[in-house]
Design a protein around this motif. Structure first.
Motif, PDB file in Angstrom:
ATOM      1  N   VAL A 401      68.124  82.837  36.642  1.00 41.85           N
ATOM      2  CA  VAL A 401      68.769  83.155  35.072  1.00 41.85           C
ATOM      3  C   VAL A 401      69.543  81.784  34.594  1.00 41.85           C
ATOM      4  CG1 VAL A 401      70.441  84.846  34.075  1.00 41.85           C
ATOM      5  CG2 VAL A 401      68.796  85.546  35.886  1.00 41.85           C
ATOM      6  N   VAL A 402      69.501  81.736  33.353  1.00 37.68           N
ATOM      7  CA  VAL A 402      70.579  80.952  32.934  1.00 37.68           C
ATOM      8  C   VAL A 402      71.266  81.637  31.682  1.00 37.68           C
ATOM      9  CG1 VAL A 402      68.931  80.122  31.164  1.00 37.68           C
ATOM     10  CG2 VAL A 402      70.574  78.587  31.495  1.00 37.68           C
ATOM     11  N   ALA A 403      72.479  81.355  31.603  1.00 36.68           N
ATOM     12  CA  ALA A 403      73.369  81.882  30.405  1.00 36.68           C
ATOM     13  C   ALA A 403      74.160  81.068  29.615  1.00 36.68           C
ATOM     14  CB  ALA A 403      74.240  83.128  31.111  1.00 36.68           C
ATOM     15  N   VAL A 404      74.146  80.967  28.285  1.00 33.66           N
ATOM     16  CA  VAL A 404      75.059  80.246  27.381  1.00 33.66           C
ATOM     17  C   VAL A 404      75.901  81.195  26.471  1.00 33.66           C
ATOM     18  CG1 VAL A 404      73.068  78.622  27.163  1.00 33.66           C
ATOM     19  CG2 VAL A 404      73.183  80.408  25.435  1.00 33.66           C
ATOM     20  N   PRO A 405      76.957  80.767  26.274  1.00 31.95           N
ATOM     21  CA  PRO A 405      77.981  81.486  25.164  1.00 31.95           C
ATOM     22  C   PRO A 405      77.097  81.890  24.011  1.00 31.95           C
ATOM     23  CG  PRO A 405      78.493  79.330  25.384  1.00 31.95           C
ATOM     24  CD  PRO A 405      77.419  79.279  26.252  1.00 31.95           C
ATOM     25  N   GLY A 406      77.519  83.048  23.439  1.00 32.43           N
ATOM     26  CA  GLY A 406      77.161  83.345  22.033  1.00 32.43           C
ATOM     27  C   GLY A 406      75.655  83.714  21.903  1.00 32.43           C
ATOM     28  N   ASP A 407      75.052  83.296  20.748  1.00 35.85           N
ATOM     29  CA  ASP A 407      73.661  83.660  20.367  1.00 35.85           C
ATOM     30  C   ASP A 407      72.968  82.594  20.256  1.00 35.85           C
ATOM     31  OD1 ASP A 407      71.344  84.629  19.253  1.00 35.85           O
ATOM     32  OD2 ASP A 407      72.170  85.775  17.541  1.00 35.85           O
ATOM     33  N   PRO A 408      72.147  82.016  21.182  1.00 38.95           N
ATOM     34  CA  PRO A 408      71.456  80.863  21.034  1.00 38.95           C
ATOM     35  C   PRO A 408      70.343  80.838  19.901  1.00 38.95           C
ATOM     36  CG  PRO A 408      70.678  82.047  22.872  1.00 38.95           C
ATOM     37  CD  PRO A 408      71.945  82.765  22.282  1.00 38.95           C
ATOM     38  N   LEU A 409      69.883  81.876  19.503  1.00 43.26           N
ATOM     39  CA  LEU A 409      68.977  82.290  18.149  1.00 43.26           C
ATOM     40  C   LEU A 409      69.699  81.625  16.963  1.00 43.26           C
ATOM     41  CD1 LEU A 409      66.933  85.183  18.928  1.00 43.26           C
ATOM     42  CD2 LEU A 409      66.517  83.068  19.503  1.00 43.26           C
ATOM     43  N   ALA A 410      70.903  82.062  16.832  1.00 38.70           N
ATOM     44  CA  ALA A 410      71.617  81.653  15.785  1.00 38.70           C
ATOM     45  C   ALA A 410      72.361  80.439  15.816  1.00 38.70           C
ATOM     46  CB  ALA A 410      72.776  82.717  15.562  1.00 38.70           C
ATOM     47  N   ALA A 414      73.889  76.139  21.521  1.00 38.46           N
ATOM     48  CA  ALA A 414      74.444  76.631  22.540  1.00 38.46           C
ATOM     49  C   ALA A 414      73.858  76.512  23.938  1.00 38.46           C
ATOM     50  CB  ALA A 414      74.461  78.229  22.423  1.00 38.46           C
ATOM     51  N   VAL A 415      72.634  76.061  23.896  1.00 38.35           N
ATOM     52  CA  VAL A 415      71.700  75.540  25.104  1.00 38.35           C
ATOM     53  C   VAL A 415      72.633  74.331  25.916  1.00 38.35           C
ATOM     54  CG1 VAL A 415      69.544  76.520  24.253  1.00 38.35           C
ATOM     55  CG2 VAL A 415      70.261  73.976  23.838  1.00 38.35           C
ATOM     56  N   LEU A 416      73.338  73.520  24.982  1.00 37.95           N
ATOM     57  CA  LEU A 416      74.313  72.238  25.481  1.00 37.95           C
ATOM     58  C   LEU A 416      75.287  72.745  26.335  1.00 37.95           C
ATOM     59  CD1 LEU A 416      73.531  69.759  22.697  1.00 37.95           C
ATOM     60  CD2 LEU A 416      72.306  70.160  24.565  1.00 37.95           C
ATOM     61  N   ARG A 417      75.407  74.334  26.191  1.00 34.85           N
ATOM     62  CA  ARG A 417      77.071  74.526  27.040  1.00 34.85           C
ATOM     63  C   ARG A 417      76.615  75.592  27.962  1.00 34.85           C
ATOM     64  NH1 ARG A 417      77.795  74.534  21.086  1.00 34.85           N
ATOM     65  NH2 ARG A 417      77.562  76.693  21.168  1.00 34.85           N
TER      66      ARG A 417
END
Length: 445
Positions: A401-410, A414-417
């Protein structure tokens, strides 16, 4: 005891003896959102239950499991661990890369690879396909044994080339040294003819490879003038593919030029890597054969930028890097719009390890929707690998599992965080843990 009671007891014992034992839930991830890799959609408020390193269940809402560790990711989007289909964990490009091959020992590359593997895992990439590098076979084993931390590795070992081809290890060596070494053969991954091709695959099996890599055309960074000339015949490619299938291997083909791609596709390879000069004819052929495309946009941008820097590349390499690197993004756009099957790959080792997620930005800049880019790095990449254990968050799959803050589709950046990474049920990064860890206290599953 009456006969009916004895029968009921016997039946109950039989069920108890044959039932698969249940594992207690180890941890629960409370995800504010969860990316469904199969549909490409995000679902709100999901709980991922993990038991014995695998996904036990995915449930609506934030559920509790008595005795399990609970991870609060309610401000995050959880996704299946990302998969990079094209890395080289044994090296990283620098102005010294070409001279280091004469000065460094395999042990030097191996120690560097440990750090590169850790960076890759910390960046959210829980699985990689390493397409060329002998030390990576040992690195894979060390990760599997829990001696070091890194992603799951599908390792090719030594790439297979033809004489003077992109992966000929004697390219650029002076004549005197080349005479002392002698001409490389199938054991060293250099083939000329179908018998050599079969022997080279069998040697990779002997070495312990997981996948086969061929260099079907010239390359950008090899010490040779052509970056796109074909370097295998169709018969040689078929010999590689047929022999590889005997061992359950899939074959990836490095290829920039059109003719080399055509031969590789007709020969039956699983994927084309880079594909710089792909055109409508090649696209139609790939769709006909079901061939995957792994574009490596990061590498294209990286070498094009470094070609502008005096002294970064040898002069024989510099014009290839400037020319070929600049073409990849427009090739990718055309391939995506034409319906070619695409898997995620960066060619990291050309660029810096740990920066793999920037490929998502380049893919979306070229017109691919963010959801499709994430699918390319999860469920689609698992198809390329031929694995039914990674790529989606479903019961029985590895709890990667990987989790990023917020909505990466928008907000794809966010993938860099990346805030959270779990591999096989082990938490290797969590919110607030900004510095990459280097400990190896838990064995990798």
């Amino acid at each position: 005891m009456t006969m009916p009671n004895r029968l009921r007891l016997a039946a109950a014992l039989a069920v108890a003896c044959t039932a698969t034992p249940a594992f207690a839930t180890d941890s629960v991830l409370h995800c504010g959102s969860l990316f469904d890799a199969r549909s490409g959609r995000i679902h709100a408020e999901r709980s991922v239950l993990v038991a014995d390193g695998r996904v036990e269940a995915v449930r609506d809402g934030f559920v509790e499991a008595p005795g399990a560790d609970t991870v609060d990711l309610r401000g995050h989007t959880c996704m299946p661990g990302w998969i990079d289909l094209h890395v080289h964990l044994g090296s990283e490009s620098s102005p010294q890369s070409y001279s280091e091959g004469f000065r460094l020992d395999p042990e030097d590359y191996a120690f560097r690879a440990v750090g590169y593997a850790e960076k890759t895992l910390q960046a959210g990439f829980t699985s990689v396909r390493d397409l060329g590098g002998e030390v990576t076979l040992a690195l894979r084993d060390a990760v599997n044994q829990g001696l070091v931390r890194g992603p799951r590795i599908w390792a090719a070992g030594k790439s297979i080339a033809t004489t003077g081809g992109h992966a000929d290890p004697t390219n650029g060596i002076n004549a005197q040294l080349a005479h002392l070494i002698g001409p490389p053969g199938p054991t060293e991954g250099v083939v000329n003819g179908t018998d050599d091709a079969r022997q080279a695959v069998r040697q990779r099996y002997k070495d312990g490879s997981d996948v086969i890599k061929i260099t079907a055309t010239g390359g950008v960074l090899s010490y040779a003038s052509s970056g796109d000339a074909p370097q295998f015949t169709v018969d040689e490619v078929r010999a590689v593919v047929d022999t590889a299938s005997d061992y359950g291997y899939r074959v990836a083909a490095h290829a920039h030029g059109k003719e080399g791609m055509r031969r590789a596709i007709e020969g039956g390879v699983t994927s084309i890597e880079h594909g710089t000069y792909m055109d409508d004819e090649i696209i139609a052929l790939m769709k006909e054969h079901g061939t995957w495309y792994v574009p490596t946009l990061y590498a294209g941008r990286f070498v094009a930028d470094k070609a502008k820097v005096d002294g970064y590349f040898p002069e024989v390499v510099r014009p290839k890097a400037a020319r070929i690197g600049a073409l990849l993004q427009q090739t990718f756009r055309h391939a995506w719009e034409s319906g070619v099957k695409i898997g995620f790959g960066t060619d990291q080792g050309v660029g810096p390890h740990g920066d793999n997620a920037r490929e998502f930005l380049y893919m979306t800049e070229a017109g691919m929707p963010a959801a499709a880019a994430f699918q390319a790095a999860t469920v689609r990449a698992a198809e390329v690998l031929g694995s039914d254990e990674v790529g989606v968050l479903e019961p029985g799959r590895f709890a990667d599992v990987v989790a990023v803050p917020g909505d990466p589709l928008a907000d794809v950046e966010a993938v860099l965080r990346v805030d959270f990474v779990m591999k096989g049920g082990d938490v290797v990064r969590q919110p607030g843990d900004r510095a990459a860890r280097t400990t190896t206290e838990t064995a990798s599953r």
